[in-house]
Scaffold this active site. Sequence first.
Site, PDB file in Angstrom:
ATOM      1  N   TYR A 143       0.855  -1.185   0.000  1.00 40.74           N
ATOM      2  CA  TYR A 143       0.000   0.000   0.000  1.00 40.74           C
ATOM      3  C   TYR A 143       0.889   1.232   0.000  1.00 40.74           C
ATOM      4  O   TYR A 143       1.817   1.340   0.796  1.00 40.74           O
ATOM      5  CB  TYR A 143      -0.891   0.009   1.245  1.00 40.74           C
ATOM      6  N   ASP A 238       9.271   2.766  -0.071  1.00 42.41           N
ATOM      7  CA  ASP A 238       8.229   3.436   0.705  1.00 42.41           C
ATOM      8  C   ASP A 238       8.419   3.039   2.163  1.00 42.41           C
ATOM      9  O   ASP A 238       8.046   1.940   2.579  1.00 42.41           O
ATOM     10  CB  ASP A 238       6.849   3.023   0.180  1.00 42.41           C
ATOM     11  N   LYS A 266       4.144   9.179   8.930  1.00 39.47           N
ATOM     12  CA  LYS A 266       3.835   8.574  10.227  1.00 39.47           C
ATOM     13  C   LYS A 266       4.772   9.064  11.355  1.00 39.47           C
ATOM     14  O   LYS A 266       4.567  10.148  11.859  1.00 39.47           O
ATOM     15  CB  LYS A 266       3.774   7.045  10.087  1.00 39.47           C
TER      16      LYS A 266
HETATM   17  C1  LIG Z   1       0.300   4.685   5.744  1.00 41.24           C
HETATM   18  C2  LIG Z   1       1.072   4.435   4.519  1.00 41.24           C
HETATM   19  C3  LIG Z   1       0.992   5.297   3.412  1.00 41.24           C
HETATM   20  C4  LIG Z   1       0.011   6.423   3.329  1.00 41.24           C
HETATM   21  O1  LIG Z   1       0.221   7.393   4.301  1.00 41.24           O
HETATM   22  P1  LIG Z   1      -0.998   8.388   4.665  1.00 41.24           P
HETATM   23  O2  LIG Z   1      -0.360   9.360   5.598  1.00 41.24           O
HETATM   24  O3  LIG Z   1      -2.048   7.528   5.279  1.00 41.24           O
HETATM   25  O4  LIG Z   1      -1.445   9.008   3.398  1.00 41.24           O
HETATM   26  C5  LIG Z   1       1.838   5.068   2.356  1.00 41.24           C
HETATM   27  N1  LIG Z   1       2.711   4.049   2.368  1.00 41.24           N
HETATM   28  C6  LIG Z   1       2.807   3.201   3.399  1.00 41.24           C
HETATM   29  C7  LIG Z   1       3.803   2.101   3.367  1.00 41.24           C
HETATM   30  C8  LIG Z   1       1.980   3.347   4.503  1.00 41.24           C
HETATM   31  O5  LIG Z   1       2.046   2.469   5.507  1.00 41.24           O
END
Ligand SMILES: *Cc1c(COP(=O)(O)O)cnc(C)c1O
Length: 426
Positions: A143, A238, A266
């Site tokens: 994701y 990511d 995060k």
């Molecule tokens: C949470 C997450 C996102 C998206 O971040 P948001 O702040 O919710 O838009 C993208 N990549 C990874 C791996 C994530 O865990």
Amino acid sequence: MTSRSDQLFARALQLIPGGVNSPVRAFRSVGGAPFFVKSAHGATLTTADGRELIDFVCTWGPAIHGHNHPRIKAAIVAALENGTSFGTPNPYEVEMAELIVTFFPSIQKVRMCNSGTEATMSAIRLARGFTKRDKIIKFAGCYHGHSDSLLIKAGSGALTHGNPDSAGVPASFARETIVLPYNDPAALDAAFAANPDQIAGVIIEAYCGNVGFIMPDPGYLRHLREITARHGTVLIFDEVMTGFRLAKGGVQELESSTPDLTTLGKIIGGGLPVGAFGGRADIMDHLAPLGPVYQAGTLSGNPLAMAAGIASLRMLEELDPYARLDRLGAQLRDAVQAAARAKGLPVQVPQRGSMFSIFFNDAPVRDYATALRSDAKVFTRFFHGCLDRGVYLAPSAFEAGFISTAHEGAAITRAAEVFTEVIREL
Ligand SMILES: *Cc1c(COP(=O)(O)O)cnc(C)c1O
């Protein structure tokens, strides 16, 4: 008598689609109604009905120091005294950039934004602008936020709602995204062979955390680095979830790999909305105002978010809590495995540091397809058994669990007891 949470949810359902501002919060995959939280401190959530829950969601990752940590709170309060947003550069942005490049040697330049979704979306645009190519590769179950190019076979949230490929994404956009199985080097080789000089970027959760927690096979990330380098393709890690969570330098530090670009979010916001992307200076210099790739944000580098994030990162720097967190993770893993063994119940508990997953599955989970073979019905009973006893796990069989330093001691001991009891009764 209906609970306060039920009353709030009934009102929310009238006005907010599904009653929630992010779909997985709606409890659709585990059934029942979500609880509302009125406060959160340390490892504990207090619901609108006054119940206290030990929290293994940690606001989906950011709360590595536990909720409402006094030092982060103090940093926000101090920043607040000077105003909430300036629309001009502020000193915190420089300090944040310096911290990020210190911990992530692959990042020479970095730009702040407001969410992980913005970070990945912008990194993809930058990879395309830099290479002058259109296609990207992502992996099933990873994701990367909810932008059009990336919302394809995107793991838990989408999975849980039965539409892994979101409506509203034009097929012509989706065609530019090649989705491959994770942990499959031959599939990578085949995709590069079939699309010569067309692949702008490969984006990966180097450790997957969004279809449950999955680690790469030995050598897989090295193969990915080699093949992208050979084809002039931008490799994007990511690390929105894993950055600063598993090590100060993220998965790339643990695996000694060097992506071209990295996305963060995060933890670097200390609980406030934030994202960042950075990497090789020659690529980053393609961004406006230096280069032709446009990207911007009214609230980017927001002083409150920067202050909270800086406090969070400084604490990680000082405390280096990673070995401690790994012991807590191992304690939970061991408790689940022992209880499942005693019961004769097949379970896989991948764990590294403060991330873990509980898959009711008789085979190791190494990609999206094997994750989906887990028994979601057993997970649902496990989830509700834990919640009834005051332990809150993510409301889906396909999410990772997160541990904070505030869990050390009573919270971990209690959670291990609860996991053991609930498994015994499954
Ligand atoms: C949470 C997450 C996102 C998206 O971040 P948001 O702040 O919710 O838009 C993208 N990549 C990874 C791996 C994530 O865990």
